[in-house]
Design a protein around this motif. Structure first.
Motif, mmCIF file in Angstrom:
data_model
loop_
_atom_site.group_PDB
_atom_site.id
_atom_site.type_symbol
_atom_site.label_atom_id
_atom_site.label_comp_id
_atom_site.label_asym_id
_atom_site.label_seq_id
_atom_site.Cartn_x
_atom_site.Cartn_y
_atom_site.Cartn_z
ATOM 1 N N UNK A 26 -9.203 -6.350 -8.246
ATOM 2 C CA UNK A 26 -10.580 -5.897 -8.354
ATOM 3 C C UNK A 26 -10.893 -5.166 -7.051
ATOM 4 N N UNK A 27 -11.246 -3.880 -7.142
ATOM 5 C CA UNK A 27 -11.516 -3.064 -5.958
ATOM 6 C C UNK A 27 -12.954 -2.573 -5.980
ATOM 7 N N UNK A 28 -13.510 -2.362 -4.807
ATOM 8 C CA UNK A 28 -14.864 -1.807 -4.686
ATOM 9 C C UNK A 28 -14.770 -0.327 -4.382
ATOM 10 N N UNK A 29 -15.821 0.397 -4.733
ATOM 11 C CA UNK A 29 -15.908 1.806 -4.367
ATOM 12 C C UNK A 29 -15.626 2.732 -5.535
ATOM 13 N N UNK A 30 -15.515 4.001 -5.213
ATOM 14 C CA UNK A 30 -15.221 5.028 -6.206
ATOM 15 C C UNK A 30 -13.832 4.763 -6.773
ATOM 16 N N UNK A 31 -13.703 4.561 -8.092
ATOM 17 C CA UNK A 31 -12.393 4.212 -8.646
ATOM 18 C C UNK A 31 -11.320 5.252 -8.384
ATOM 19 N N UNK A 32 -11.700 6.520 -8.352
ATOM 20 C CA UNK A 32 -10.708 7.579 -8.116
ATOM 21 C C UNK A 32 -10.038 7.400 -6.765
ATOM 22 N N UNK A 33 -10.834 7.173 -5.765
ATOM 23 C CA UNK A 33 -10.288 7.017 -4.411
ATOM 24 C C UNK A 33 -9.660 5.647 -4.200
ATOM 25 N N UNK A 34 -10.336 4.587 -4.696
ATOM 26 C CA UNK A 34 -9.878 3.220 -4.456
ATOM 27 C C UNK A 34 -8.509 2.965 -5.086
ATOM 28 N N UNK A 35 -8.301 3.438 -6.302
ATOM 29 C CA UNK A 35 -7.024 3.196 -6.984
ATOM 30 C C UNK A 35 -5.895 3.945 -6.299
ATOM 31 N N UNK A 36 -6.137 5.201 -5.946
ATOM 32 C CA UNK A 36 -5.101 5.994 -5.267
ATOM 33 C C UNK A 36 -4.776 5.383 -3.904
ATOM 34 N N UNK A 37 -5.791 4.960 -3.174
ATOM 35 C CA UNK A 37 -5.583 4.372 -1.850
ATOM 36 C C UNK A 37 -4.802 3.058 -1.954
ATOM 37 N N UNK A 38 -5.156 2.222 -2.930
ATOM 38 C CA UNK A 38 -4.459 0.942 -3.105
ATOM 39 C C UNK A 38 -3.008 1.171 -3.517
#
Length: 84
Positions: A26-38
């Motif tokens: 479960x990540x916080x923030x903009x999904x586009x950026x959060x998923x790529x960053x993770x």
């Protein structure tokens, strides 16, 4: 609310038994950026993401999160279409 980046168990437990390497987050923030960053942080080999299948006008006006992730990701992205 879950802490950022916290691992959460697959639900229900049978999914984890059948797929022992499966992890969900479960990540916080903009999904586009959060998923790529993770994915970069974890050195992921593949990102699997659902795609809603909006019509072309809706995608043009709203954009597609799955397509944005596919553009920005360092690894392959598998987009799974939703049910029609």
């Amino acid at each position: 609310m879950r802490p950022r980046g916290r691992r959460c168990p697959a639900s229900p437990g049978q999914h984890r038994r059948r797929n022992p390497g499966l992890e969900t987050r479960v990540l916080d923030g903009d999904p586009r950026r959060a998923i790529v960053k993770e994915a970069m942080r974890e050195q992921a080999d593949l990102i699997v993401i659902g795609k809603r299948g909006r019509n072309r006008i809706q995608e043009f006006l709203l954009g597609s999160t799955a397509e944005a992730i596919a553009r920005d990701a360092h690894c392959p992205v598998l987009m799974v279409p939703g049910k029609p």
